[in-house]
Design a protein around this motif. Structure first.
Motif, short mmCIF file in Angstrom:
data_model
loop_
_atom_site.label_atom_id
_atom_site.label_comp_id
_atom_site.label_asym_id
_atom_site.label_seq_id
_atom_site.Cartn_x
_atom_site.Cartn_y
_atom_site.Cartn_z
N LEU A 25 3.83 18.78 5.47
CA LEU A 25 2.63 18.13 5.74
C LEU A 25 1.67 18.56 4.61
O LEU A 25 0.97 17.75 4.11
N CYS A 26 1.77 19.77 4.30
CA CYS A 26 0.60 20.48 3.23
C CYS A 26 0.99 19.85 1.71
O CYS A 26 -0.09 19.56 0.88
N SER A 27 2.04 19.29 1.78
CA SER A 27 2.44 18.61 0.28
C SER A 27 1.58 17.53 0.15
O SER A 27 1.13 17.08 -0.84
N ILE A 28 1.64 16.71 1.33
CA ILE A 28 1.07 15.54 1.37
C ILE A 28 -0.65 15.54 1.19
O ILE A 28 -1.32 15.04 0.43
N LEU A 29 -1.14 16.62 2.10
CA LEU A 29 -2.60 16.78 2.19
C LEU A 29 -3.09 17.41 0.56
O LEU A 29 -4.46 17.24 0.55
N ASN A 30 -2.18 18.00 0.07
CA ASN A 30 -2.58 18.67 -1.15
C ASN A 30 -2.78 17.94 -2.27
O ASN A 30 -3.13 18.20 -3.57
N CYS A 31 -2.03 16.40 -2.18
CA CYS A 31 -2.22 15.43 -3.31
C CYS A 31 -3.67 15.00 -3.70
O CYS A 31 -4.76 15.04 -2.88
N ASP A 32 -3.81 14.87 -4.88
CA ASP A 32 -5.14 14.39 -5.58
C ASP A 32 -5.46 12.97 -5.12
O ASP A 32 -4.41 12.19 -4.83
N GLY A 33 -6.65 12.68 -4.72
CA GLY A 33 -7.25 11.35 -4.32
C GLY A 33 -6.97 11.21 -2.67
O GLY A 33 -6.57 12.25 -2.17
N GLY A 34 -7.35 10.03 -2.29
CA GLY A 34 -7.26 9.98 -0.99
C GLY A 34 -5.90 9.68 -0.22
O GLY A 34 -4.98 9.11 -1.01
N VAL A 65 -2.13 12.13 9.70
CA VAL A 65 -1.02 12.15 9.01
C VAL A 65 0.12 12.88 9.32
O VAL A 65 1.31 12.43 9.45
N ALA A 66 -0.02 13.99 10.26
CA ALA A 66 1.12 14.54 10.95
C ALA A 66 1.68 13.75 11.97
O ALA A 66 2.93 13.80 12.11
N ARG A 67 1.11 12.79 12.62
CA ARG A 67 1.85 11.98 13.38
C ARG A 67 2.61 11.10 12.89
O ARG A 67 3.63 10.53 13.41
N GLN A 68 2.43 10.41 11.56
CA GLN A 68 3.01 9.60 10.80
C GLN A 68 4.17 10.15 10.34
O GLN A 68 5.18 9.25 10.01
N ILE A 69 4.23 11.49 9.95
CA ILE A 69 5.37 12.21 9.20
C ILE A 69 6.32 12.67 9.99
O ILE A 69 7.48 13.02 9.33
N GLU A 70 6.18 12.78 11.35
CA GLU A 70 7.23 13.34 12.18
C GLU A 70 8.47 12.47 12.34
O GLU A 70 8.31 11.48 12.31
N GLY A 71 9.50 13.26 12.28
CA GLY A 71 10.71 12.56 12.44
C GLY A 71 11.63 12.98 13.50
O GLY A 71 11.12 13.30 14.69
N GLU A 72 13.00 12.70 13.08
CA GLU A 72 13.90 13.28 14.29
C GLU A 72 14.20 14.70 14.65
O GLU A 72 14.42 15.05 15.65
N LEU A 109 13.24 17.96 15.65
CA LEU A 109 12.09 18.42 16.50
C LEU A 109 11.71 19.87 15.88
O LEU A 109 10.30 20.13 16.27
N TYR A 110 12.48 20.87 15.50
CA TYR A 110 12.03 22.10 14.77
C TYR A 110 11.03 21.78 13.82
O TYR A 110 10.02 22.37 13.51
N ILE A 111 11.38 20.80 12.91
CA ILE A 111 10.25 20.35 11.75
C ILE A 111 9.24 19.98 12.04
O ILE A 111 7.98 20.28 11.79
N ASN A 112 9.19 19.09 13.25
CA ASN A 112 7.99 18.58 13.74
C ASN A 112 7.18 19.61 14.37
O ASN A 112 5.78 19.62 14.39
N GLN A 113 7.86 20.81 14.86
CA GLN A 113 6.99 21.88 15.34
C GLN A 113 6.21 22.49 14.46
O GLN A 113 4.95 22.99 14.27
N LEU A 133 2.22 22.78 13.93
CA LEU A 133 1.44 23.89 13.65
C LEU A 133 0.44 24.01 12.53
O LEU A 133 -0.71 24.48 12.54
N ALA A 134 0.74 23.39 11.48
CA ALA A 134 -0.30 23.42 10.22
C ALA A 134 -1.08 22.42 10.63
O ALA A 134 -2.11 22.52 10.10
N SER A 135 -0.91 21.32 11.20
CA SER A 135 -1.89 20.26 11.45
C SER A 135 -2.85 20.79 12.32
O SER A 135 -4.10 20.64 12.15
N GLU A 136 -2.42 21.71 13.56
CA GLU A 136 -3.67 22.02 14.34
C GLU A 136 -4.57 22.96 13.64
O GLU A 136 -5.90 23.07 13.91
#
Length: 468
Positions: free
Chosen positions: A22-31, A45-52, A54-58, A62-65
């Motif tokens: 998540l942080c790698s995407i949010l840290n990009c330059d630009g919108g 963004v978090a909702r869009q990048i969650e995958g299969e 479940l541990y990575i989704n957690q 955590l970062a998103s909140e």
């Protein structure tokens, strides 16, 4: 529910992978372009990048909140928060791999962040020479920045949607009551009496004793609802010019409506009359009503110019305390600031314009964030240039925190409130990750859950508070 668990280092690695994703995407330059529009929300963004996994989704959640909370509190800081979390995460992973106890490391970075935050609060400066530069990064247009600064000089700023293409600012004298006109014609009233009630009026006889006492004096009536016989006879008597009444339906629902009615009553020097008050008994006199210097009555809204008093000043102070409460989110703060503006008597309103609805919403959000940031600087000041260079470090925890400050802020001059909240919140997320002993996820429903679901029970909601 059927659950699976990963323990200690294995679980932490999965969480870290999600946080880094998540942080790698949010840290990009630009919108960030999502579904055809640019967004400023970590949770979207978090909702869009969650995958299969479940541990990575957690880890993503955590970062998103944490990042969303920073943005909701200050109005900006998404990119800085993501960058700081990435830096702290990488440094702590390296330290833990080198054999340093994660629990000890978590304690050290929290202590270090606390000391630096305390120092920052004491060294913040009121010089806002760099404010325009930061606002330009948020608002995106110099014209919008100038508008925000001018509006802030005029009072508590309100941001609204506009049907026009061009964004504009107006200074409104008085409180806007957004309810539709039920009886009476659009007009400008001078020295009008104001009756505020949270009850529905269906009987004309409830109003008759008061109307007889008022005679030809204008009455501005705001009620929860006016219906049936009361509305019919009001319209008939107004049309025949027997009475001078302008009746408005109270806008909003629930607490929002109650707050608006109470604010209007305070502004005009009266109270909100209820179901069992004097109105129902016919004992209400003109002296018990509010008084407005002028009222602009329109079909869909009215602007009431009352009189500021010690009571309204006390009410404003109470609202400011709610705004300053850390539990009050960014969007509720905007509503509360709007109430302060109405009670203050002078309201600078910026109408966000655009060619499409999407453009209007995006511009309104940028303006709200810019105003929130400017208000933060006005109250708490800004961090002096080169503040990070004045910090001396000794422990490993202090080095990690200082590295996060330097690389994420990159010598930016930022709001002191943003700096302190960013530091404390991101460090607490890192410390939580370091001390995680196990990560549990739900992988499906067991027989008990399926039986509950067949009975109409929302199992997800039921289990949300069970501590798992």
């Amino acid at each position: 529910m059927i659950r699976e668990i990963l323990y200690e280092e294995t679980g932490r690695k999965k969480l870290a992978e999600g946080m880094r994703k998540l942080c790698s995407i949010l840290n990009c330059d630009g919108g960030i372009l999502l579904n055809g529009s640019y967004i400023m929300s970590a949770s979207s963004v978090a909702r869009q990048i969650e995958g299969e996994d479940l541990y990575i989704n957690q880890g993503i959640r955590l970062a998103s909140e944490g990042i969303t909370e920073i943005n909701a509190r200050i109005g900006c800081g998404t990119k800085e928060a993501a960058a700081m979390l990435l830096i702290q995460l990488t440094a702590c992973e390296q330290m833990a791999a080198a054999g340093i106890n994660p629990v000890y490391l978590a304690q050290e970075i929290k202590k270090a962040a606390g000391r630096m935050a305390d120092k920052a609060e004491k060294t913040a400066i009121r010089d806002s020479i760099h404010l325009e530069e930061e606002l330009l990064k948020i608002a995106g247009e110099e014209e919008l920045v100038e508008m925000v600064l001018q509006a802030m000089e005029a009072g508590e700023v309100v941001i609204k949607d506009s049907m026009q293409v061009k964004t504009r600012m107006d200074i409104i004298k008085g409180m806007t009551v957004g309810g539709r006109l039920l009886a009476g014609m659009p007009a400008t009233l001078k020295r009008a009496h104001v009756l505020v009630t949270n009850r529905s009026i269906s009987s004309f006889s409830d109003l008759l004793p008061l109307l007889e006492k008022l005679g030809s004096c204008p009455l501005f009536l705001v009620a929860d609802e006016i219906e049936g016989e009361a509305l019919t006879l009001l319209k008939t008597n107004i049309a025949n010019r027997r009475i001078a009444v302008w009746a408005v339906k109270a806008p909003g629902i629930g607490k929002r409506k109650a707050d608006m009615l109470a604010d209007l009553a305070v502004l005009t020097g009266t109270k909100v009359y209820g179901e069992y008050d004097l109105l129902a008994r016919g004992e209400l006199s003109p002296e018990m009503l509010g008084l407005a210097e002028s009222i602009e009555v329109r079909a869909g809204y009215s602007v009431v110019e009352g009189r500021t008093s010690e009571i309204s000043a006390g009410r404003i102070a109470g609202i400011r305390k709610v705004i300053e409460d850390p539990k009050t989110n960014f969007y509720d703060q905007q509503v509360l600031r709007e109430r302060i503006a109405w009670l203050s008597g002078q309201v600078p309103v910026i109408y966000a314009g655009g060619e499409t609805t999407v453009e209007v919403k995006a511009k309104k959000l940028r303006l709200e964030y810019a105003v929130a940031y400017a208000q933060s600087v006005k109250k708490y000041g800004m961090m002096p240039e080169g503040f990070a260079d004045s910090i001396s470090v000794k422990t490993a925890g202090e080095k990690i925190v200082l590295e996060g400050i330097r690389k994420s802020l990159d010598n930016k001059v930022v709001s002191a409130e943003l700096f302190v909240f960013l530091l404390r919140k991101i460090t607490s997320i890192t410390a939580l990750w370091l001390t995680t002993g196990a990560v549990m996820v739900s992988t499906g429903y067991d027989r008990e859950d399926r039986e509950l679901m067949r009975g109409g029970v929302d199992v997800e909601r039921l289990r949300a508070g069970d501590g798992y």
